[in-house]
Every structure is written in structure tokens, then in C-alpha cells.
Scaffold this active site. Structure first.
Site, mmCIF file in Angstrom:
data_model
loop_
_atom_site.group_PDB
_atom_site.id
_atom_site.type_symbol
_atom_site.label_atom_id
_atom_site.label_comp_id
_atom_site.label_asym_id
_atom_site.label_seq_id
_atom_site.Cartn_x
_atom_site.Cartn_y
_atom_site.Cartn_z
ATOM 1 C CG HIS A 186 -2.135 -0.775 0.996
ATOM 2 N ND1 HIS A 186 -2.593 -1.819 1.861
ATOM 3 C CD2 HIS A 186 -2.821 -1.022 -0.301
ATOM 4 C CE1 HIS A 186 -3.651 -2.382 1.201
ATOM 5 N NE2 HIS A 186 -3.731 -2.090 -0.009
ATOM 6 N NE ARG A 293 -5.885 -2.693 -5.545
ATOM 7 C CZ ARG A 293 -5.009 -2.199 -6.241
ATOM 8 N NH1 ARG A 293 -5.269 -1.184 -6.740
ATOM 9 N NH2 ARG A 293 -4.107 -2.846 -6.913
ATOM 10 N NE ARG A 329 -10.107 -6.303 -5.894
ATOM 11 C CZ ARG A 329 -9.038 -5.989 -5.728
ATOM 12 N NH1 ARG A 329 -8.054 -6.770 -6.571
ATOM 13 N NH2 ARG A 329 -8.562 -5.261 -4.721
ATOM 14 C CD GLU A 428 -6.701 -11.601 -7.869
ATOM 15 O OE1 GLU A 428 -5.728 -10.721 -7.917
ATOM 16 O OE2 GLU A 428 -7.718 -11.672 -7.317
ATOM 17 C CG ASN A 451 -0.344 -6.089 -8.578
ATOM 18 O OD1 ASN A 451 0.241 -5.944 -9.349
ATOM 19 N ND2 ASN A 451 -1.525 -5.234 -7.835
ATOM 20 C CG ASP A 452 -2.797 -11.196 -5.762
ATOM 21 O OD1 ASP A 452 -1.946 -11.404 -4.693
ATOM 22 O OD2 ASP A 452 -3.987 -10.632 -5.392
ATOM 23 N NE ARG A 462 0.289 -8.048 -3.568
ATOM 24 C CZ ARG A 462 -0.739 -7.726 -4.007
ATOM 25 N NH1 ARG A 462 -1.604 -8.530 -4.664
ATOM 26 N NH2 ARG A 462 -0.963 -6.178 -4.141
ATOM 27 C CB CYS A 499 -6.758 -4.225 -13.045
ATOM 28 S SG CYS A 499 -6.977 -5.769 -12.114
#
Ligand code: PEP
Ligand code: MG
Length: 568
Positions: A186, A293, A329, A428, A451-452, A462, A499
Site C-alpha cells: 500500500h 478496490r 471488484r 490472478e 500482482n497476485d 509479494r 489491472c
């Protein structure tokens, strides 16, 4: 030079301010002069009240009344005669103020945290905060007020929590360096949103530097120089100017369509966390929202947002985008994202646990509230539903069944909604990637969460700095996975977006164009950069580069080939 993770592009040169984490150590001694100890304690309480109300007022003005309420609650608690009274009694009996504060707070924390009620649990954590603040005052430990750092500051911290980041004044902070955190943490996402160059996961940096050292933060390459030699500094001053000039040149892409050099059009959407961010997406010329998100709505609250509260947020985003796509999402909770009031169980392997769609389908009453709110908001724009962390066909089917039940209810009750509302899948996980052809028969669209996908494909946490060297979307396995997801989506005739953070990576863009990605969803501040890079590649050139790159065996070779061909 110190290396870390390039988390937010650009070059920052400035004077370091270290945000230290203090140990609250003291000697619990017996007090003879209890009267002057009581006076010292009273003064600490007064100082606490003044500082807390000033902070609450500042937060009220800069962020909002809801955020200020937490601190106002602390004021009410400390003004309650019971708590301070108990502390005074202990001081009168000869305990020092520090141990009186600690003992009484711990007693209340123990009592509240045993209660089932969420509010009481929250109170326990509030008292924990009060304890730390009071001990700091008594021990004379001054916390740095991040909102008041001087212009030209480079912040150095072990980690930047979201609350610390929310105090940052963009005009004063020219760079961020931390010891932990990855590209998709974050703090990285917030640094990019604030357009502050950031390098994360620099080992031991808080002990290497001291206040007022000069630092160069190269957030593009992921390296940091402390008290650099003259020629390095002058080189970087030129680089910084070039970066700023380039950013200014990007302005000519404002209001333009997103097309390749040979005229292939793609969509360029934005990732957002709150409905207010949709304004930022419009200001940055985003063509839609590719990822809202929704978990931030839940995380920024001390209670589960009701259907009406959620509806208001989704509607605001839909209306702000004025008919452009808004992909919401559904709650992506678990993993590294906790919501205290949901009281989720601690797990051995949270990233592999009861999270995202798994949690939602196991808690259907609350999931129903969210889905109803989204479907209601679809009457006010082009809203779409996106399901995170799908691993099997049953999950997307179950969500679609719930949505179809909601539509029937709304028809009966005469509630307006978009009858063609789409339900898509985030791809993902390796499982979703491997069955992308099956999922494409069920889903209205795909959005690749790199990302995932990178985390799960490479089996690397991650956020773990020790294995960050493996966390790369340019690993051959991850690239193959992305290629096959796009192919499966295209074969089934559905739109495929991305995304994850890779969608905005200048080195990744030609590969994605060649694979045939339809929609890129990026941080709003990167819209023009992405549009500019897309405009430089023809499909033919992208295909030739992709063919060469996909035949390479290692990440290092791939990155080197992409850098060599880069049009940045
Ligand atoms: C992703 O995993 O790529 C993604 C976009 O979701 P998040 O970063 O919120 O997990
Ligand atoms: Mg994800």
C-alpha cells in the site's frame, strides 16, 4: 549506492528525515515525592489532551470528520475519571507515573479485549494507542509530525503505515525510502498516487542514514545515494530535470485516443480505491475505471458499510465517470488486508486461506448486501461486477447465480438496474490461468491481476523483501501465463483487461499489445505515460519483439532485451 525496489518513478533529491521507531523503556522505580510525581502525571495528561485535540482538528480539516472521530474518542476516554483516577491512586501509593499508566491501561485492554462485542474490542485498541502516547510524553519522546516536515524532505522509515502516508504533504516530500514493502504494497501504491519517487525494501537504511544527510532517490531504477559525490549529484540534477520535462511533454496526450502507432485502439482505464478517486481518474483523462478496490470502503470504516452506504459510494463513482465503464471488484479481503471488525481468524498461510471470493461465498448475507448495492448503482452508469481470486468455475457460477437472484428481486420490487450488467473474473491465480478457456465461457470479461498472478505463479510472498528478486512479471512462467489468458479470452470473444501494476510498465506494454490485451487499467497518474508508450509501438514491431522475448529462458535476458528495445 544502495539498491531497493523501484516503487514510484521519478527522481527526488533532498534532505533526510528519519522516522524512528522508539522503544518505550523506563525504570519502574518507587516514588517518595508522590506529590510532584502526580503533578508530572497531570501535566502529561494535559499535554496529551492538547496534542490530541489539535491533531483531531487537523485531520478533520485535511481528511474528514469520520477520521477525526477516532482521536476525539481518545479524548473522551482520557477525560473519564475512572481511568485517570486509577492511575492517580497508584501514583499516590508510590508507583512512578509510567508504570501507573502502563498497568491501568493494560488492565483495561485485558478487560475490553476479552469481550465479544466489536466496539469493546475497538476500545481495547484505542486504549493501547492512548498508552503509547502517554508514555511517550512522560519519557520525553517527540514523534515527528510528518505533515510538518520542511520542503525538500526525503522520508526514511522502516515502513510507512497508511496513516503515516496520509499525513504526507506532497509539496514538501520529494522522496521516500523504506526498509520493507514491495512494488504492490500500500505504501508503494500511495507513493505513486502522490507522484513521490520511492524506493522500498532498502536493507537497514534507517540505521545507515541520519537526519539532514542528502539523499538521491531514484524511484525509476530503484536505487538510493546517500551524501553523493559531486559528479553523481550533478548528473542526477540533470536527470531530474529531464524527467520533469518528459512529464510536461506528456500533456500533449491529454484528450487523445489510446492507439498504437498503426492505429490499433485499446482502452486505458484507471485503478481507484474510493469514489473520490474517480474524480482523479477523470482529471488524468482515464477512459473508465478498470478496478475499484471496494475493500477500502470496508477498511476505512469501523463497521460493515450498509447497503445504502455502499450504494452511495458506487453510485458516486458511476456518476463521476458519466457512462464510462466502472468495474467494481467485490470485497477482496484476507491475505495482507485485514478488517478488524470482521474478526477474521488468524491463519498460518493467509494468502492461501479464507479470503476474497472464498470468504464472500462463505458469508453470503454480507456478500448479498454488496452485490445488491452494486446492482442498484448500475442504474446510474456502466457498472460491472468483478470477482477476485477466482480459482474454479463454481465460484463464478455461484456469484452469477446470486446476481441473477438479485435481478429477479429488483424486477419484482420495481428497483431500477442495468439488465445487461456484466460479471467478470479477475485472473490472478495459476488455477484460473490454466482453466481460462473454461472460465471464459462463464465470465463476461477478464481482468488480469498480475500482482497476485506473479505472487502465486512464482510462489513468492509479494511483500517479502528476501524473495523479491523472484517477484517479477517478466519471469518466463508469468509471461506465458499472461499470454495464454489473453488468448483464451480472445478465443471466447470476451474483453481481456489487466489491472495489475504491470499494465503500466513501459517494458511490458509492447508484449501486452502483441498478446492482444484490450484494456489497460493503471494508476491515474500513469494514464498519459501509458498512452504515450502505446502510441510509439506498431503491432508489427511489438510482435517481432515479443517473438524474440518469448523464446528467452531467463528473466534477466528478457528484461535486458526489453530495455534494449525500449522506446521510453
Ligand atoms: C492484482 O492482484 O494484480 C490486483 C490488481 O489486485 P490487488 O493488488 O488489490 O491484490
Ligand atoms: Mg489481487
Amino acid at each position: 549506492m544502495y539498491n531497493g525496489i523501484a516503487a514510484s518513478r521519478g527522481i527526488g533529491i533532498g534532505s533526510i528525515c528519519v522516522i524512528a521507531e522508539h522503544e518505550l523503556k523506563y525504570e519502574a522505580k518507587k516514588i517518595e515525592d508522590t506529590e510532584s510525581e502526580q503533578k508530572r502525571f497531570n501535566e502529561a495528561i494535559e499535554k496529551f489532551k492538547v496534542e490530541t485535540s489539535e491533531m483531531a482538528e487537523d485531520i478533520r480539516k485535511r481528511i474528514g470528520p469520520k477520521e477525526a472521530e477516532i482521536l476525539e474518542g481518545h479524548l473522551v476516554m482520557i477525560s473519564d475519571p475512572t481511568m485517570a483516577g486509577e492511575m492517580s491512586k497508584m501514583i499516590a501509593a508510590g508507583q512512578c507515573a509510567e508504570s501507573a499508566v502502563e498497568a491501568v491501561c493494560d488492565m483495561f485492554i485485558g478487560m475490553f479485549s476479552k469481550m465479544e462485542d466489536e466496539l469493546m474490542q475497538q476500545r481495547a485498541s484505542d486504549i493501547g494507542d492512548i498508552k503509547v502516547s502517554l508514555l511517550k510524553i512522560l519519557l520525553g519522546i517527540e514523534d515527528i509530525d510528518i505533515s510538518k516536515v520542511a520542503p525538500g524532505t526525503v522520508l526514511v522509515a522502516r515502513d510507512l503505515t497508511p496513516s503515516m502516508t496520509s499525513q504526507i504533504v506532497k509539496e514538501n516530500v520529494v522522496g521516500i525510502i523504506t526498509e520493507v514493502g514491495g512494488k504492490t504494497s500500500h505504501s508503494a501504491i500511495l507513493a505513486r498516487a502522490l507522484e513521490i519517487p520511492a524506493v522500498l525494501s532498502v536493507p537497514d537504511i534507517t540505521t545507515i542514514v541520519k537526519d539532514k544527510d542528502t539523499a538521491i532517490v531514484d524511484g525509476t531504477e530503484g536505487c538510493v545515494y546517500i551524501n553523493p559525490e559531486g559528479d553523481i549529484l550533478s548528473g542526477y540534477i540533470i536527470k531530474r530535470e529531464e524527467f520533469i520535462k518528459k512529464q510536461a511533454e506528456l500533456k500533449k496526450f491529454f484528450g487523445k485516443e489510446t492507439v498504437t502507432a498503426d492505429g490499433v485502439g485499446v482502452e486505458l482505464f484507471c485503478n481507484i480505491g474510493t469514489p473520490k478517486d474517480a474524480k482523479k481518474a477523470v482529471e488524468c483523462d482515464g477512459e473508465g475505471i478498470g478496478l475499484f478496490r471496494s475493500e477500502f470502503l470496508f477498511m476505512d470504516n469501523n463497521h460493515m458499510p450498509s447497503e445504502d452506504e455502499q450504494f452511495a459510494a458506487y453510485r458516486e463513482a458511476a456518476e463521476t465517470m458519466g457512462g464510462k465503464s466502472v468495474i467494481i471488484r467485490t470485497l477482496d479481503i484476507g491475505g495482507d488486508k485485514d478488517i478488524p471488525y470482521l474478526n477474521m481468524k488468524k491463519e498460518e498461510n493467509p494468502f492461501l486461506g479464507y479470503r476474497a471470493v472464498r470468504y464472500c461465498l462463505g458469508n453470503r448475507d454480507s456478500y448479498m448486501i454488496q452485490l445488491r448495492a452494486i446492482v442498484r448503482a448500475s442504474a446510474y452508469g456502466k457498472v460491472k461486477i468483478m470477482v477476485p481470486l477466482v480459482t474454479c468455475v463454481e465460484e463464478i457460477r455461484a456469484v452469477k447465480e446470486m446476481v441473477s437472484g438479485i435481478k429477479d428481486d429488483f424486477d419484482e420490487q420495481g428497483i431500477a438496474y442495468d439488465k445487461d450488467i456484466e460479471v467478470g473474473c479477475m485472473i490472478e491465480t495459476p488455477s484460473a490461468s490454466l482453466i481460462a478457456d473454461l472460465l471464459a465461457k462463464e465470465a463476461d470479461f477478464f481482468s488480469i491481476g498480475t500482482n497476485d498472478l506473479t505472487q502465486y505463479t512464482m510462489s513468492v510472498d509479494r511483500g517479502n523483501a528476501d524473495v523479491a528478486y523472484l517477484y517479477s512479471t517478466f519471469q518466463p512462467s508469468v509471461l506465458r501465463s499472461i499470454r495464454q489468458i489473453i488468448e483464451a479470452g480472445r478465443n471466447a470473444g470476451i474483453t481481456v483487461g489487466m489491472c495489475g501494476e504491470a499494465a503500466a510498465d513501459p517494458l511490458m506494454i509492447p508484449l501486452l499489445l502483441s498478446f492482444g490485451l484490450n484494456e489497460f487499467s493503471v494508476n491515474p497518474v500513469l494514464v498519459l505515460t501509458a498512452r504515450c508508450i502505446i502510441s510509439k509501438w506498431s503491432k508489427e514491431e511489438a510482435d517481432a519483439l515479443t517473438e524474440k522475448v518469448m523464446a528467452l529462458s531467463t528473466e534477466a535476458e528478457i528484461v535486458a532485451a526489453l530495455k534494449e528495445a525500449s522506446k521510453e
